[in-house]
Design an enzyme around this catalytic site. Structure first.
Site, PDB file in Angstrom:
ATOM      1  N   CYS A 295     -15.706   3.154   2.758  1.00 56.29           N
ATOM      2  CA  CYS A 295     -16.981   2.906   2.073  1.00 56.29           C
ATOM      3  C   CYS A 295     -16.822   1.638   1.247  1.00 56.29           C
TER       4      CYS A 295
ATOM      5  N   CYS B 184     -22.795   3.737  -6.169  1.00 52.95           N
ATOM      6  CA  CYS B 184     -21.947   4.787  -5.578  1.00 52.95           C
ATOM      7  C   CYS B 184     -22.823   5.963  -5.131  1.00 52.95           C
TER       8      CYS B 184
ATOM      9  N   CYS C 254     -21.823  -1.202  -9.843  1.00 49.11           N
ATOM     10  CA  CYS C 254     -20.968  -0.427  -8.931  1.00 49.11           C
ATOM     11  C   CYS C 254     -21.234   1.063  -9.092  1.00 49.11           C
TER      12      CYS C 254
ATOM     13  N   CYS D  14     -19.340   0.279  -3.755  1.00 50.08           N
ATOM     14  CA  CYS D  14     -19.011  -0.160  -5.116  1.00 50.08           C
ATOM     15  C   CYS D  14     -18.418  -1.572  -5.125  1.00 50.08           C
TER      16      CYS D  14
ATOM     17  N   CYS E 293     -14.241  -7.608 -16.567  1.00 49.35           N
ATOM     18  CA  CYS E 293     -15.430  -7.012 -15.959  1.00 49.35           C
ATOM     19  C   CYS E 293     -16.635  -7.154 -16.897  1.00 49.35           C
TER      20      CYS E 293
ATOM     21  N   ASP F  84       0.784  -1.242   0.000  1.00 45.65           N
ATOM     22  CA  ASP F  84       0.000   0.000   0.000  1.00 45.65           C
ATOM     23  C   ASP F  84       0.816   1.293   0.000  1.00 45.65           C
TER      24      ASP F  84
ATOM     25  N   CYS G 265     -21.569  -4.468 -15.971  1.00 51.79           N
ATOM     26  CA  CYS G 265     -22.987  -4.410 -15.583  1.00 51.79           C
ATOM     27  C   CYS G 265     -23.363  -3.059 -14.982  1.00 51.79           C
TER      28      CYS G 265
ATOM     29  N   CYS H   9     -15.360  10.852  -3.297  1.00 54.54           N
ATOM     30  CA  CYS H   9     -15.420   9.478  -2.768  1.00 54.54           C
ATOM     31  C   CYS H   9     -15.477   9.477  -1.236  1.00 54.54           C
TER      32      CYS H   9
ATOM     33  N   CYS I 286     -20.909  -5.421  -6.491  1.00 56.38           N
ATOM     34  CA  CYS I 286     -20.363  -6.192  -7.616  1.00 56.38           C
ATOM     35  C   CYS I 286     -20.825  -7.649  -7.561  1.00 56.38           C
TER      36      CYS I 286
HETATM   37  C1  B12 Z   1      -4.780   6.191  -3.148  1.00 59.73           C
HETATM   38  C2  B12 Z   1      -5.556   4.951  -2.787  1.00 59.73           C
HETATM   39  C3  B12 Z   1      -6.893   5.076  -2.459  1.00 59.73           C
HETATM   40  C4  B12 Z   1      -7.659   6.377  -2.675  1.00 59.73           C
HETATM   41  C5  B12 Z   1      -7.950   6.526  -4.195  1.00 59.73           C
HETATM   42  C6  B12 Z   1      -8.552   5.250  -4.812  1.00 59.73           C
HETATM   43  C7  B12 Z   1      -8.380   5.103  -6.313  1.00 59.73           C
HETATM   44  N1  B12 Z   1      -9.313   4.399  -6.949  1.00 59.73           N
HETATM   45  O1  B12 Z   1      -7.426   5.594  -6.890  1.00 59.73           O
HETATM   46  C8  B12 Z   1      -8.910   6.160  -1.771  1.00 59.73           C
HETATM   47  C9  B12 Z   1      -8.622   6.694  -0.377  1.00 59.73           C
HETATM   48  C10 B12 Z   1     -10.199   6.771  -2.291  1.00 59.73           C
HETATM   49  C11 B12 Z   1      -8.944   4.631  -1.713  1.00 59.73           C
HETATM   50  C12 B12 Z   1     -10.102   3.922  -1.486  1.00 59.73           C
HETATM   51  C13 B12 Z   1     -10.151   2.537  -1.443  1.00 59.73           C
HETATM   52  N2  B12 Z   1      -9.101   1.702  -1.399  1.00 59.73           N
HETATM   53 CO1  B12 Z   1      -7.283   2.270  -1.768  1.00 59.73          CO
HETATM   54  N3  B12 Z   1      -5.507   2.624  -2.336  1.00 59.73           N
HETATM   55  C14 B12 Z   1      -4.913   3.691  -2.772  1.00 59.73           C
HETATM   56  C15 B12 Z   1      -3.460   3.378  -3.203  1.00 59.73           C
HETATM   57  C16 B12 Z   1      -2.514   3.867  -2.108  1.00 59.73           C
HETATM   58  C17 B12 Z   1      -3.061   3.975  -4.568  1.00 59.73           C
HETATM   59  C18 B12 Z   1      -4.117   3.741  -5.665  1.00 59.73           C
HETATM   60  C19 B12 Z   1      -3.784   4.456  -6.951  1.00 59.73           C
HETATM   61  O2  B12 Z   1      -2.682   4.325  -7.468  1.00 59.73           O
HETATM   62  N4  B12 Z   1      -4.739   5.251  -7.463  1.00 59.73           N
HETATM   63  C20 B12 Z   1      -4.581   5.935  -8.716  1.00 59.73           C
HETATM   64  C21 B12 Z   1      -5.489   5.268  -9.738  1.00 59.73           C
HETATM   65  C22 B12 Z   1      -5.429   5.968 -11.094  1.00 59.73           C
HETATM   66  O3  B12 Z   1      -4.938   3.982  -9.837  1.00 59.73           O
HETATM   67  P1  B12 Z   1      -5.805   2.637  -9.716  1.00 59.73           P
HETATM   68  O4  B12 Z   1      -7.207   2.911  -9.328  1.00 59.73           O
HETATM   69  O5  B12 Z   1      -5.028   1.665  -8.882  1.00 59.73           O
HETATM   70  O6  B12 Z   1      -5.811   2.211 -11.243  1.00 59.73           O
HETATM   71  C23 B12 Z   1      -4.658   1.664 -11.903  1.00 59.73           C
HETATM   72  C24 B12 Z   1      -5.088   0.478 -12.729  1.00 59.73           C
HETATM   73  O7  B12 Z   1      -6.068  -0.273 -12.070  1.00 59.73           O
HETATM   74  C25 B12 Z   1      -5.517   1.078 -14.026  1.00 59.73           C
HETATM   75  N5  B12 Z   1      -6.936   1.345 -14.214  1.00 59.73           N
HETATM   76  C26 B12 Z   1      -7.914   1.555 -13.307  1.00 59.73           C
HETATM   77  N6  B12 Z   1      -9.078   1.765 -13.951  1.00 59.73           N
HETATM   78  C27 B12 Z   1      -8.829   1.721 -15.271  1.00 59.73           C
HETATM   79  C28 B12 Z   1      -9.671   1.907 -16.347  1.00 59.73           C
HETATM   80  C29 B12 Z   1      -9.128   1.843 -17.615  1.00 59.73           C
HETATM   81  C30 B12 Z   1     -10.017   2.071 -18.772  1.00 59.73           C
HETATM   82  C31 B12 Z   1      -7.724   1.581 -17.800  1.00 59.73           C
HETATM   83  C32 B12 Z   1      -7.131   1.507 -19.123  1.00 59.73           C
HETATM   84  C33 B12 Z   1      -6.896   1.391 -16.679  1.00 59.73           C
HETATM   85  C34 B12 Z   1      -7.468   1.460 -15.442  1.00 59.73           C
HETATM   86  O8  B12 Z   1      -4.836   2.309 -14.147  1.00 59.73           O
HETATM   87  C35 B12 Z   1      -4.195   2.672 -12.953  1.00 59.73           C
HETATM   88  C36 B12 Z   1      -2.718   2.634 -13.248  1.00 59.73           C
HETATM   89  O9  B12 Z   1      -1.929   2.272 -12.173  1.00 59.73           O
HETATM   90  C37 B12 Z   1      -3.497   1.804  -3.305  1.00 59.73           C
HETATM   91  C38 B12 Z   1      -2.191   1.096  -2.937  1.00 59.73           C
HETATM   92  C39 B12 Z   1      -1.164   1.197  -4.066  1.00 59.73           C
HETATM   93  N7  B12 Z   1       0.043   1.537  -3.712  1.00 59.73           N
HETATM   94  O10 B12 Z   1      -1.484   0.944  -5.215  1.00 59.73           O
HETATM   95  C40 B12 Z   1      -4.658   1.420  -2.349  1.00 59.73           C
HETATM   96  C41 B12 Z   1      -5.591   0.265  -2.797  1.00 59.73           C
HETATM   97  C42 B12 Z   1      -5.917   0.485  -4.245  1.00 59.73           C
HETATM   98  N8  B12 Z   1      -6.800   0.476  -1.996  1.00 59.73           N
HETATM   99  C43 B12 Z   1      -7.384  -0.603  -1.631  1.00 59.73           C
HETATM  100  C44 B12 Z   1      -8.658  -0.657  -0.990  1.00 59.73           C
HETATM  101  C45 B12 Z   1      -9.041  -1.972  -0.339  1.00 59.73           C
HETATM  102  C46 B12 Z   1      -9.508   0.458  -1.003  1.00 59.73           C
HETATM  103  C47 B12 Z   1     -11.002   0.510  -0.606  1.00 59.73           C
HETATM  104  C48 B12 Z   1     -11.824  -0.710  -1.022  1.00 59.73           C
HETATM  105  C49 B12 Z   1     -11.095   0.767   0.928  1.00 59.73           C
HETATM  106  C50 B12 Z   1     -12.486   1.080   1.448  1.00 59.73           C
HETATM  107  N9  B12 Z   1     -13.363   0.102   1.609  1.00 59.73           N
HETATM  108  O11 B12 Z   1     -12.792   2.216   1.738  1.00 59.73           O
HETATM  109  C51 B12 Z   1     -11.461   1.786  -1.375  1.00 59.73           C
HETATM  110  C52 B12 Z   1     -11.923   1.464  -2.815  1.00 59.73           C
HETATM  111  C53 B12 Z   1     -12.293   2.698  -3.610  1.00 59.73           C
HETATM  112  C54 B12 Z   1     -12.197   2.438  -5.121  1.00 59.73           C
HETATM  113  N10 B12 Z   1     -13.315   2.130  -5.741  1.00 59.73           N
HETATM  114  O12 B12 Z   1     -11.087   2.527  -5.694  1.00 59.73           O
HETATM  115  C55 B12 Z   1      -6.632  -1.831  -2.101  1.00 59.73           C
HETATM  116  C56 B12 Z   1      -7.362  -2.389  -3.320  1.00 59.73           C
HETATM  117  C57 B12 Z   1      -7.342  -3.882  -3.438  1.00 59.73           C
HETATM  118  C58 B12 Z   1      -8.079  -4.324  -4.697  1.00 59.73           C
HETATM  119  N11 B12 Z   1      -8.539  -5.561  -4.658  1.00 59.73           N
HETATM  120  O13 B12 Z   1      -8.192  -3.598  -5.666  1.00 59.73           O
HETATM  121  C59 B12 Z   1      -5.196  -1.221  -2.433  1.00 59.73           C
HETATM  122  C60 B12 Z   1      -4.459  -1.898  -3.586  1.00 59.73           C
HETATM  123  C61 B12 Z   1      -4.375  -1.328  -1.125  1.00 59.73           C
HETATM  124  C62 B12 Z   1      -3.818  -2.731  -0.880  1.00 59.73           C
HETATM  125  N12 B12 Z   1      -2.515  -2.875  -0.832  1.00 59.73           N
HETATM  126  O14 B12 Z   1      -4.547  -3.703  -0.750  1.00 59.73           O
HETATM  127  N13 B12 Z   1      -7.732   4.099  -1.989  1.00 59.73           N
HETATM  128  S1  SF4 Z   2     -20.265  -4.215 -10.509  1.00 65.25           S
HETATM  129 FE1  SF4 Z   2     -18.412  -5.473 -10.818  1.00 65.25          FE
HETATM  130  S2  SF4 Z   2     -18.805  -6.583 -12.750  1.00 65.25           S
HETATM  131 FE2  SF4 Z   2     -20.318  -4.899 -12.654  1.00 65.25          FE
HETATM  132  S3  SF4 Z   2     -19.338  -3.182 -13.770  1.00 65.25           S
HETATM  133 FE3  SF4 Z   2     -18.802  -2.927 -11.604  1.00 65.25          FE
HETATM  134  S4  SF4 Z   2     -16.822  -3.961 -11.354  1.00 65.25           S
HETATM  135 FE4  SF4 Z   2     -17.699  -4.688 -13.307  1.00 65.25          FE
HETATM  136  S1  SF4 Z   3     -15.854   3.822  -2.133  1.00 65.35           S
HETATM  137 FE1  SF4 Z   3     -16.837   3.371  -4.087  1.00 65.35          FE
HETATM  138  S2  SF4 Z   3     -19.063   3.581  -3.703  1.00 65.35           S
HETATM  139 FE2  SF4 Z   3     -18.011   4.558  -1.984  1.00 65.35          FE
HETATM  140  S3  SF4 Z   3     -17.977   6.709  -2.602  1.00 65.35           S
HETATM  141 FE3  SF4 Z   3     -15.994   5.798  -3.215  1.00 65.35          FE
HETATM  142  S4  SF4 Z   3     -16.305   5.172  -5.354  1.00 65.35           S
HETATM  143 FE4  SF4 Z   3     -18.349   5.567  -4.451  1.00 65.35          FE
END
Ligand code: B12
Ligand code: SF4
Ligand code: SF4
Length: 330
Positions: free
Chosen positions: A254, A211, A207, A257, A201, A147, A204, A227, A261
């Site tokens: 939260c 939200c 998620c 989302c 994915c 993380d 559907c 968020c 799923c």
């Molecule tokens: C910053 C962060 C947050 C932030 C921002 C979240 C976000 N979506 O970016 C906040 C505080 C909101 C957060 C919330 C949560 N987080 Co968080 N977070 C992080 C952290 C530190 C960095 C994430 C990051 O790089 N974000 C920037 C975005 C752009 O990157 P990304 O979403 O990971 O997407 C990457 C790829 O998936 C891809 N991608 C994503 N979507 C798409 C779509 C397309 C079209 C394409 C081409 C690519 C693509 O592109 C990105 C390139 O790296 C990571 C740990 C880490 N070092 O990675 C944990 C991490 C992602 N979090 C985690 C968790 C558990 C959560 C929560 C579920 C916690 C909760 N219940 O509240 C929520 C989920 C919210 C959500 N829907 O994302 C887990 C996720 C595990 C998993 N199975 O995915 C991680 C990996 C921590 C861990 N080590 O387990 N988080």
């Molecule tokens: S709910 Fe799950 S399967 Fe449906 S669009 Fe979201 S991530 Fe994909």
């Molecule tokens: S954790 Fe997911 S459902 Fe909750 S506010 Fe953030 S994006 Fe929306």
């Protein structure tokens, strides 16, 4: 057995649910563009650390000299509603999984109902490093990431075959669902790599519909500013009024989302009995939170992810939940 196979078998035996291996090369161009667009659009909110170390975050080889491979692990954290030992007099959960109470309660996201996963996963990965060092020839280097290290964990996990990235932006394993913690070992040991999985994915959109704030955008982007997870865990200021209202009774994090799923529907519960789960952290008494002293807070949440939030922000969140509870009663 090859070294890669031995490592994967050891990882599973030591309590991880998923182990996959990828090379230490940078994330692909599409993922990189997604990340830089996210930053440019301002969707990282005030998480300034996400703007730093971009090169390292998107390229594991920049985090460790002579890095060759990344071992990615997943730990399932789906809690069982009946898990844990109930305290004397504690009520059973209702059909929605909530513990009924006459006092206003705040909800804690599933991941934070466990002991701090950073510490737990690091310990497991450290043992795995010892195991690899005992088998690999030569003087090798390792870097453990969970993380907080700037590393695109979801991208690498997908590349190592642990699952696919869903529209809710989580890494989803078809068998385990989206509630999986991620961790990695970057190493100079060259290992045979895995392939990404074919499944993806279903689009559907459940998620996005679930939200509460529109943070999950219909264009596929994710706006952290809206968020609830960001606002209750990361955000340091005063929560904007409209978003505070939408926060409802969510005290910390939260799950909407994730729980919406379909891949979560039949997900098995966390099977790692060493990973401590606290039944009484699912919903907490808001009045009690508002009366905690710093010493109470440290004693109660020392081993919880909530500890990083600090008491002041926990009270800020509790106050918002309490106002929302009062509003619901009117
Ligand atoms: C910053 C962060 C947050 C932030 C921002 C979240 C976000 N979506 O970016 C906040 C505080 C909101 C957060 C919330 C949560 N987080 Co968080 N977070 C992080 C952290 C530190 C960095 C994430 C990051 O790089 N974000 C920037 C975005 C752009 O990157 P990304 O979403 O990971 O997407 C990457 C790829 O998936 C891809 N991608 C994503 N979507 C798409 C779509 C397309 C079209 C394409 C081409 C690519 C693509 O592109 C990105 C390139 O790296 C990571 C740990 C880490 N070092 O990675 C944990 C991490 C992602 N979090 C985690 C968790 C558990 C959560 C929560 C579920 C916690 C909760 N219940 O509240 C929520 C989920 C919210 C959500 N829907 O994302 C887990 C996720 C595990 C998993 N199975 O995915 C991680 C990996 C921590 C861990 N080590 O387990 N988080
Ligand atoms: S709910 Fe799950 S399967 Fe449906 S669009 Fe979201 S991530 Fe994909
Ligand atoms: S954790 Fe997911 S459902 Fe909750 S506010 Fe953030 S994006 Fe929306």
């Amino acid at each position: 057995m090859s070294l890669a196979e031995e490592i994967k078998a050891k990882g599973l035996e030591s309590g991880f649910d998923l182990v996959g291996i990828t090379d230490a090369g940078p994330i692909d161009n599409e993922q990189f563009k997604f990340f830089t667009d996210w930053l440019a659009l301002g969707y990282a909110g005030r998480m300034n650390y996400m703007r730093e170390n971009l090169e390292k975050r998107t390229n594991p080889a920049k985090l460790l000299e002579n890095a060759q491979s990344v071992i990615c692990v997943g730990l399932n954290y789906t809690p069982s509603l009946d898990r844990g030992t109930r305290a004397e007099g504690q009520k059973t959960r209702d059909e929605t999984g909530h513990l009924p109470s006459s006092r206003p309660m705040g909800r804690v996201a599933n991941y934070a109902q466990y002991e701090d996963y950073h510490v737990f996963i690091k310990k497991g990965l450290s043992k795995l490093v010892d195991f690899i060092s005992s088998l690999a020839c030569g003087n090798h280097k390792f870097k453990i990431c969970v993380d907080s290290v700037p590393l695109a964990e979801r991208s690498l996990a997908a590349r190592a075959g642990l699952g696919f990235i869903g529209k809710n932006h989580t890494l989803i394993n078809p068998g385990l669902g989206p509630q999986i913690f991620l961790g990695e070992i970057i190493t100079s040991v060259k290992l045979q790599t895995d392939e990404p999985i074919a499944e993806s994915c279903s689009n559907c959109n459940k998620c996005i519909e679930a939200c509460p704030t529109g943070a999950l955008r219909t264009d596929g982007q994710f706006d952290a500013n809206k968020c609830i997870s960001y606002l209750t865990i990361e955000y340091k200021g005063q929560t904007p009024a409209d978003l505070a209202e939408k926060t409802g009774d969510r005290l910390f994090g939260c799950d909407e989302c994730v729980l919406a799923c379909p891949y979560q529907e039949n997900a098995p519960v966390c099977k790692n009995q060493q990973f401590k789960y606290y039944n009484d952290r699912a919903r907490v008494d808001l009045g009690r939170i508002l009366n905690l002293t710093e010493a109470d807070f440290d004693a109660e949440f020392a081993d919880s992810p909530i500890n990083r939030l600090g008491l002041d922000r926990l009270k800020r969140n509790a106050h918002i939940c309490l106002v929302n509870a009062t509003r619901r009663e009117i």
